[in-house]
Design a protein around this motif. Structure first.
Motif, PDB file in Angstrom:
ATOM      1  N   ASN A  18     -24.692  29.128  22.539  1.00  0.00           N
ATOM      2  CA  ASN A  18     -25.444  29.562  21.363  1.00  0.00           C
ATOM      3  C   ASN A  18     -26.466  30.630  21.737  1.00  0.00           C
ATOM      4  O   ASN A  18     -26.609  31.667  21.068  1.00  0.00           O
ATOM      5  CB  ASN A  18     -26.117  28.359  20.726  1.00  0.00           C
ATOM      6  CG  ASN A  18     -27.239  28.741  19.765  1.00  0.00           C
ATOM      7  OD1 ASN A  18     -28.338  28.212  19.871  1.00  0.00           O
ATOM      8  ND2 ASN A  18     -26.984  29.658  18.851  1.00  0.00           N
ATOM      9  N   ASP A  56     -20.489  32.317  19.857  1.00  0.00           N
ATOM     10  CA  ASP A  56     -20.045  31.310  18.903  1.00  0.00           C
ATOM     11  C   ASP A  56     -18.527  31.188  18.885  1.00  0.00           C
ATOM     12  O   ASP A  56     -17.985  30.133  18.536  1.00  0.00           O
ATOM     13  CB  ASP A  56     -20.542  31.654  17.496  1.00  0.00           C
ATOM     14  CG  ASP A  56     -22.052  31.536  17.359  1.00  0.00           C
ATOM     15  OD1 ASP A  56     -22.679  30.990  18.284  1.00  0.00           O
ATOM     16  OD2 ASP A  56     -22.592  31.998  16.343  1.00  0.00           O
ATOM     17  N   LEU A  85     -22.484  26.451  13.240  1.00  0.00           N
ATOM     18  CA  LEU A  85     -21.455  27.475  13.099  1.00  0.00           C
ATOM     19  C   LEU A  85     -21.226  27.832  11.634  1.00  0.00           C
ATOM     20  O   LEU A  85     -21.011  28.998  11.288  1.00  0.00           O
ATOM     21  CB  LEU A  85     -20.159  26.996  13.735  1.00  0.00           C
ATOM     22  CG  LEU A  85     -20.169  26.828  15.257  1.00  0.00           C
ATOM     23  CD1 LEU A  85     -18.870  26.181  15.734  1.00  0.00           C
ATOM     24  CD2 LEU A  85     -20.387  28.175  15.953  1.00  0.00           C
ATOM     25  N   GLN A 122     -23.996  30.084  10.468  1.00  0.00           N
ATOM     26  CA  GLN A 122     -23.913  31.410  11.074  1.00  0.00           C
ATOM     27  C   GLN A 122     -22.820  32.268  10.457  1.00  0.00           C
ATOM     28  O   GLN A 122     -22.974  33.477  10.316  1.00  0.00           O
ATOM     29  CB  GLN A 122     -23.663  31.287  12.588  1.00  0.00           C
ATOM     30  CG  GLN A 122     -24.811  30.667  13.355  1.00  0.00           C
ATOM     31  CD  GLN A 122     -26.084  31.479  13.226  1.00  0.00           C
ATOM     32  OE1 GLN A 122     -26.103  32.687  13.465  1.00  0.00           O
ATOM     33  NE2 GLN A 122     -27.164  30.819  12.832  1.00  0.00           N
TER      34      GLN A 122
END
Length: 338
Positions: A282, A287, A314, A317
């Motif tokens: 991270n 990712d 995730l 993001q």
């Protein structure tokens, strides 16, 4: 450093005329030689030496209690009853009798904390007891017993820590000197398995306020036989964590990625490595790798709350790439399946 002992303070004060406080402090590691009064007075005033004062209490113990007194010096910090029993290789009732006697003789102090009652030697008493332990030839056995106890006790200690960090953080901090003592023993013996056995349970403390193993990975990796071993991947992950804490980000990135290139890095990533490794990935912005590793763990049925946390991260993001796996794992958050 003098534990508030009146005689120790008096003897130290007698040296201030010829030694500065800093110089005196530097010599307290050999306190029984320094705190003896002047050589001219020593012959007619033997009972004023600090060492002989402790000698008197020690001589009042019988042989088995002297042995116990010496073995408890293996603790670098405070300890509880189960730990004392382990080091004494006795049951808890017998160990309790020893502790009661040493407390009654003012050779052992009691520390009461919300996390439970613990016992400790004053620094001056510990120095004396350590010398007795060395003289007895039982140091190695006592250290092995300490190491064995800590390896067995750590899972429960960490479980309690995760359940009540406010109270149990104090317990973990008080255990840290003993962990260091056992770890250093393993390093001095060139025993990577024994050292790693102490490191492995603490790996999931990454990101917590308490991180008592800074630098330990470097020490273990430097031992012969670690390169290519099953323990190397996890140790490298913890080495990357240390580089992050030291603000050495280029090294952190290099080490984190190198772990995944090792032929002997287990896949799927096991629980002991998952939290620190996913955090490092991270931090370096990979990712894509985290998503791949998460999918491997899920396919193998390896699903914990840590995985749900990673899936949530995730999803936040990159919502566009959130696949069925992430949707399913997020659903488990409410179902309590992890």
């Amino acid at each position: 450093r003098l534990d508030g002992l009146p005689l120790a303070i008096e003897l130290a004060a007698s040296r201030v005329g010829v030694l500065s406080p800093i110089e005196l402090l530097e010599r307290l590691d050999d306190r029984f030689s320094v705190l003896t009064g002047s050589r001219r007075r020593r012959g007619r005033d033997r009972q004023r030496t600090l060492e002989q004062t402790i000698d008197w209490s020690f001589e009042m113990l019988d042989a088995s209690d002297r042995t116990a007194f010496a073995r408890l010096a293996v603790f670098a910090g405070s300890f509880d009853l189960p730990a004392a029993a382990a080091v004494l290789r006795a049951d808890e009732l017998d160990a309790l009798d020893v502790l009661e006697l040493l407390v009654d003789r003012s050779l052992l102090a009691i520390d009461d904390h919300p996390s439970g009652r613990r016992y400790r030697y004053l620094e001056t008493i510990r120095a004396y007891a350590e010398r007795c332990l060395d003289d007895s030839g039982a140091s190695e056995d006592a250290l092995e017993a300490l190491h064995r106890h800590l390896v067995a006790a750590m899972p429960e200690l960490l479980k309690r820590f995760m359940g009540d960090m406010k109270t149990e953080a104090a317990r973990l901090e008080r255990e840290t000197p003993n962990l260091h003592r056992a770890f250093n023993w393993a390093i001095e013996r060139n025993d990577p398995s024994a050292a790693t056995a102490l490191v492995r349970p603490l790996a999931n403390l990454v990101g917590m306020v308490v991180w008592p193993i800074h630098g330990w990975a470097d020490d273990v990796i430097a031992l012969p036989g670690v390169a290519g071993s099953d323990d190397e991947p996890m140790l490298l992950v913890l080495q990357a964590v240390d580089r992050h804490l030291d603000n050495r980000f280029d090294e952190m990135k290099r080490i984190s990625l190198s772990v995944l290139d090792l032929d002997h890095t287990p896949r799927p990533i096991p629980d002991a490595m998952w939290q620190p490794l996913s955090l490092m990935l991270n931090l370096i912005g990979r990712d894509d790798i985290t998503r791949e590793l998460l999918s491997e763990r899920s396919a193998a049925g390896m699903r914990r709350w840590d995985d749900v946390g990673v899936a949530m991260y995730l999803a936040v993001q990159d919502r566009a790439s959130m696949d069925e796996l992430h949707v399913e794992m997020l659903a488990t958050l409410g179902a309590g399946e992890c």
